[in-house]
Design a protein around this motif. Structure first.
Motif, PDB file in Angstrom:
ATOM      1  N   ALA A 144     -41.504 -10.571 -20.608  1.00 36.47           N
ATOM      2  CA  ALA A 144     -41.848  -9.712 -19.480  1.00 36.47           C
ATOM      3  C   ALA A 144     -41.070  -8.406 -19.505  1.00 36.47           C
ATOM      4  N   ILE A 145     -39.881  -8.427 -20.131  1.00 32.79           N
ATOM      5  CA  ILE A 145     -39.057  -7.215 -20.154  1.00 32.79           C
ATOM      6  C   ILE A 145     -38.717  -6.750 -21.566  1.00 32.79           C
ATOM      7  N   ALA A 146     -39.019  -7.546 -22.568  1.00 39.48           N
ATOM      8  CA  ALA A 146     -38.767  -7.170 -23.967  1.00 39.48           C
ATOM      9  C   ALA A 146     -39.968  -7.630 -24.786  1.00 39.48           C
ATOM     10  N   THR A 147     -41.085  -6.969 -24.595  1.00 46.72           N
ATOM     11  CA  THR A 147     -42.326  -7.444 -25.175  1.00 46.72           C
ATOM     12  C   THR A 147     -42.429  -7.134 -26.665  1.00 46.72           C
ATOM     13  N   ALA A 155     -47.602 -10.624 -21.603  1.00 44.07           N
ATOM     14  CA  ALA A 155     -46.486  -9.861 -21.046  1.00 44.07           C
ATOM     15  C   ALA A 155     -46.817  -9.346 -19.656  1.00 44.07           C
ATOM     16  N   ALA A 159     -44.711 -10.267 -16.390  1.00 45.23           N
ATOM     17  CA  ALA A 159     -44.083  -9.187 -15.629  1.00 45.23           C
ATOM     18  C   ALA A 159     -44.533  -9.244 -14.170  1.00 45.23           C
ATOM     19  N   LEU A 162     -42.407 -11.489 -12.056  1.00 47.76           N
ATOM     20  CA  LEU A 162     -41.138 -10.933 -11.593  1.00 47.76           C
ATOM     21  C   LEU A 162     -41.318 -10.207 -10.268  1.00 47.76           C
ATOM     22  N   LEU A 183     -36.459 -16.558 -17.133  1.00 45.66           N
ATOM     23  CA  LEU A 183     -37.125 -15.839 -18.216  1.00 45.66           C
ATOM     24  C   LEU A 183     -36.735 -16.493 -19.535  1.00 45.66           C
ATOM     25  N   SER A 243     -34.077 -12.775 -11.366  1.00 45.13           N
ATOM     26  CA  SER A 243     -34.831 -13.117 -12.574  1.00 45.13           C
ATOM     27  C   SER A 243     -33.811 -13.388 -13.674  1.00 45.13           C
ATOM     28  N   PRO A 245     -32.544 -14.490 -17.229  1.00 47.43           N
ATOM     29  CA  PRO A 245     -32.889 -14.767 -18.624  1.00 47.43           C
ATOM     30  C   PRO A 245     -32.222 -16.050 -19.115  1.00 47.43           C
ATOM     31  N   THR A 251     -32.967 -10.722 -24.710  1.00 44.95           N
ATOM     32  CA  THR A 251     -33.140  -9.472 -23.976  1.00 44.95           C
ATOM     33  C   THR A 251     -31.880  -8.612 -23.959  1.00 44.95           C
TER      34      THR A 251
END
Length: 253
Positions: A144-147, A155, A159, A162, A183, A243, A245, A251
């Motif tokens: 979601a944050i490092a696709t 993704a 996202a 979130l 995540l 959120s 990880p 990430t």
């Protein structure tokens, strides 16, 4: 940590959901095992029963509102309340670039991964507000944050979770309903192992993906379950809208 709590787990028939359900039941929680594959949920229920735990297997497609409402009602009828929910059910990506992705493929992933969590939250929160509160944890993704390439629909769905998690936390915290998300990085479940090691689109990505997990390995379902267990427990009573990880450093790089 979860002794005597009533906890809902979606996607409980395999992978992260199964590991979480087994862990929560081992803590002494009563666990509602929700899965589209009811036979898989029943198999997990049998394992829990053999270990002395209590569970309720229920078949449900989380993308269908009527099924979700009926399922949450069944949990309330069985145990009278819901103290915690791990909204984990989801499907994988199609491994296609945006120009090759069909609208139906896009909608399928959004419907299950994002709308499914919205529907679960809708009925879980209503139940929790009526019995003094509770805790919800949603499964998003490090993606979601490092696709990566070829995962637009996945993704985007993750996202969206979130944003939905933060919105739920802001709206319902005063009613003693906490909403957080995890995540996961790449977790070795039957679904991901099959794709990662047999799909030619992923085969070349194994080593680069492993390097991104700076802890030096891919994750195990229990890694995620441990984090969720804490977030659902009273030990995390001041944690809301987070959120988290659980990604072995994916990430951070």
């Amino acid at each position: 940590m979860l002794k005597d709590k009533v906890v809902v787990v979606t996607g409980a028939g395999s992978g992260i959901g199964r590991a979480a359900a087994m862990m929560f039941a081992g803590d002494g929680a009563k666990v509602a095992l929700i899965d589209r594959n009811e036979d898989a949920a029943r198999a997990v229920s049998e394992e829990i029963g053999q270990a002395g735990g209590e569970s309720l297997p229920l078949g449900c497609d989380v993308s269908k509102e009527a099924e979700v409402e009926k399922t949450i009602d069944a949990v309330i009828q069985e145990w009278g309340r819901i103290d915690g929910a791990f909204n984990n059910a989801g499907i994988e990506l199609h491994s296609k670039s945006v120009p090759d992705l069909t609208a139906d493929e896009w909608r399928k992933v959004i419907d299950v991964n994002l709308t499914g969590i919205f529907l679960c939250m809708k009925f879980e929160i209503a139940a929790m507000r009526g019995t003094g509160g509770g805790a919800i944890v949603n499964t998003a993704s490090a993606g979601a944050i490092a696709t990566q390439p070829n995962m637009a629909e996945y993704a985007s769905s993750k996202a969206g979770i979130l944003g939905l998690t933060r919105a739920g936390a802001a709206e319902f915290g005063e009613t003693k309903v906490r909403v957080n998300a995890v995540l996961p990085g790449l977790i070795l479940t039957p679904m991901t192992e099959d794709r990662l090691f047999s799909d030619p689109n992923f085969a070349a990505a194994v080593d680069p993906l492993l390097r991104r997990h700076s802890i030096g390995r891919f994750g195990k379902p229990a890694d995620v379950a441990e984090a969720v267990r804490w977030l659902l427990s009273d030990h995390a009573g001041f944690i809301n809208g987070v959120s988290l990880p659980v990604d072995g450093g994916f990430t951070a790089g």
